[in-house]
Design an enzyme around this catalytic site. Structure first.
Site, PDB file in Angstrom:
ATOM      1  N   GLY A   1      24.318  13.111  55.148  1.00 36.67           N
ATOM      2  CA  GLY A   1      24.314  12.916  53.506  1.00 36.67           C
ATOM      3  C   GLY A   1      25.473  12.253  53.171  1.00 36.67           C
TER       4      GLY A   1
ATOM      5  N   THR B   1      26.806   9.137  50.390  1.00 38.14           N
ATOM      6  CA  THR B   1      27.159   9.105  48.971  1.00 38.14           C
ATOM      7  C   THR B   1      27.938  10.370  48.654  1.00 38.14           C
ATOM      8  OG1 THR B   1      26.461   8.826  46.771  1.00 38.14           O
ATOM      9  CG2 THR B   1      25.095   9.986  48.142  1.00 38.14           C
TER      10      THR B   1
ATOM     11  N   ILE C   1      30.382  13.536  48.105  1.00 34.12           N
ATOM     12  CA  ILE C   1      31.089  14.521  49.041  1.00 34.12           C
ATOM     13  C   ILE C   1      31.035  14.106  50.460  1.00 34.12           C
ATOM     14  CG2 ILE C   1      31.582  16.769  49.546  1.00 34.12           C
ATOM     15  CD1 ILE C   1      30.446  17.609  46.943  1.00 34.12           C
ATOM     16  N   GLY C   2      29.763  13.733  50.781  1.00 34.87           N
ATOM     17  CA  GLY C   2      29.696  13.665  52.272  1.00 34.87           C
ATOM     18  C   GLY C   2      30.241  12.129  52.844  1.00 34.87           C
TER      19      GLY C   2
ATOM     20  N   SER D   1      27.160  26.871  47.870  1.00 30.98           N
ATOM     21  CA  SER D   1      27.484  26.848  46.586  1.00 30.98           C
ATOM     22  C   SER D   1      27.738  27.996  46.139  1.00 30.98           C
ATOM     23  CB  SER D   1      26.403  26.101  45.713  1.00 30.98           C
ATOM     24  OG  SER D   1      26.618  26.306  44.477  1.00 30.98           O
TER      25      SER D   1
ATOM     26  N   TYR E   1      16.510  26.406  44.218  1.00 24.65           N
ATOM     27  CA  TYR E   1      17.947  26.020  44.401  1.00 24.65           C
ATOM     28  C   TYR E   1      18.814  27.261  44.970  1.00 24.65           C
ATOM     29  CZ  TYR E   1      22.397  23.584  44.326  1.00 24.65           C
ATOM     30  OH  TYR E   1      23.517  23.123  44.865  1.00 24.65           O
TER      31      TYR E   1
END
Length: 312
Positions: free
Chosen positions: A46, A49, A51-52, A174, A199
């Site tokens: 990922g 875009t 953070i990656g 997270s 999530y």
């Protein structure tokens, strides 16, 4: 009314002065490692875009050979071009990886194994608050992409990581994992579904996967860490109108993608944290993990169930 009009300039003046201080306070920890990476090979999922992308950029700046593994090749190539220009490192490549399709994951791994080295794997990609849907293999999307996709990818690259040791695996989780539970009888979300709970479950699965992986990798020279990047401005919230609105309203308190990448970078680069393998980090330091995230029995059961679901 006149009083309000008089106070407005003072209020905006206060904001002008205060917002930079607020941003700095909420920016969190900063990776202070000076480690350079010439000759090292890195995969960041990922990384087209958010953070990656910022993670991949910093690793490229340090001289690593970086593979951007993403579903959208055009966005990946655009990110790679930007990173090459910014870092003067031409060793930045893009490979197709769709974590919602095990065939794509296996194809990526098969093609990548020709590299013969892998020193850092950053499982960064993910989805958030999606309406109910299934992956190509029939898994609920959050669980399928955020957990099972990275579980399979790591499994397929594990021998290369061992052969390249010392090496590291960083799983982006997270703080929302604190609200998660693993519903073994409803992993596909067919009995009931709530996008928030789905999530949270997937992020708890990241924590448990990291814990069990660390246990199984003892003595191999491969270490693994779970990270909370912070509350970050990214495309991840695109499926939730409410979150998009909140992110705009509370912009001074939300991290930039570059700030959000710092803990991933810390766990990928910092020296002396090998003994912390399997732990959870936030703001570049070890953080408190929920009791459910420390349950070894659940971690082992999740591992076994994941292997069964993936046929490995």
């Amino acid at each position: 009314m006149i009083g309000i009009l008089v106070l407005l300039p003072s209020f905006f003046s206060f904001l002008y002065v205060a917002v930079p201080c607020i941003r700095k306070y909420f920016a969190g920890g900063v990776c202070t490692s000076t480690v350079q990476l010439p000759g090292k090979v890195v995969v960041v999922t990922g990384a087209n875009t958010g953070i990656g992308k910022e993670t991949a950029k910093e690793l490229a700046r340090r001289g690593a050979r970086v593979y951007i593994a993403c579903r959208d090749i055009l966005k990946g190539e655009s990110a790679a071009s930007e990173i090459r220009a910014a870092t003067k490192n031409q060793q930045v490549f893009v490979r197709k990886l769709d974590l919602s399709d095990t065939k794509s994951i296996r194809a990526f791994a098969e093609g990548f194994l020709a590299e013969k080295q892998l020193h850092i794997l950053i499982n960064n990609a993910g989805v958030m608050m999606c309406p109910y849907s299934k992956t190509a293999d029939g898994f609920e999307t959050h669980f399928g992409v955020n957990h099972l996709g990275h579980f399979l990818l790591t499994h397929l690259l594990l021998e290369t990581l061992k052969e390249s040791a010392p090496s590291r695996v960083v799983n982006v989780s997270s703080m929302i994992h604190h609200f998660g539970s693993i519903y073994f009888r409803n992993l596909k979300g067919e009995k009931y579904y709530n996008r928030v709970f789905a999530y949270c479950q997937s992020k708890l699965a990241n924590i448990l996967f990291t814990r069990e992986l660390a246990y199984r990798l003892k003595g191999t020279g491969v270490t693994t860490y779970a990270v909370h990047p912070g509350i970050v401005r990214s495309e991840l919230v695109r499926h939730s109108f409410v979150l998009c609105l909140l992110w705009r309203l509370f912009a001074p308190f939300v991290k930039s993608a570059q700030q959000g990448a710092q803990t991933s970078l810390h766990c990928a680069l910092a020296e002396g944290i090998e003994s912390q393998s399997g732990r959870y980090f936030s703001d570049c330091k070890k953080a408190w993990v929920s009791p459910k995230g420390r349950n070894n029995k659940t971690a082992r059961r999740l591992w076994d169930v994941s292997c069964e679901l993936l046929g490995i």
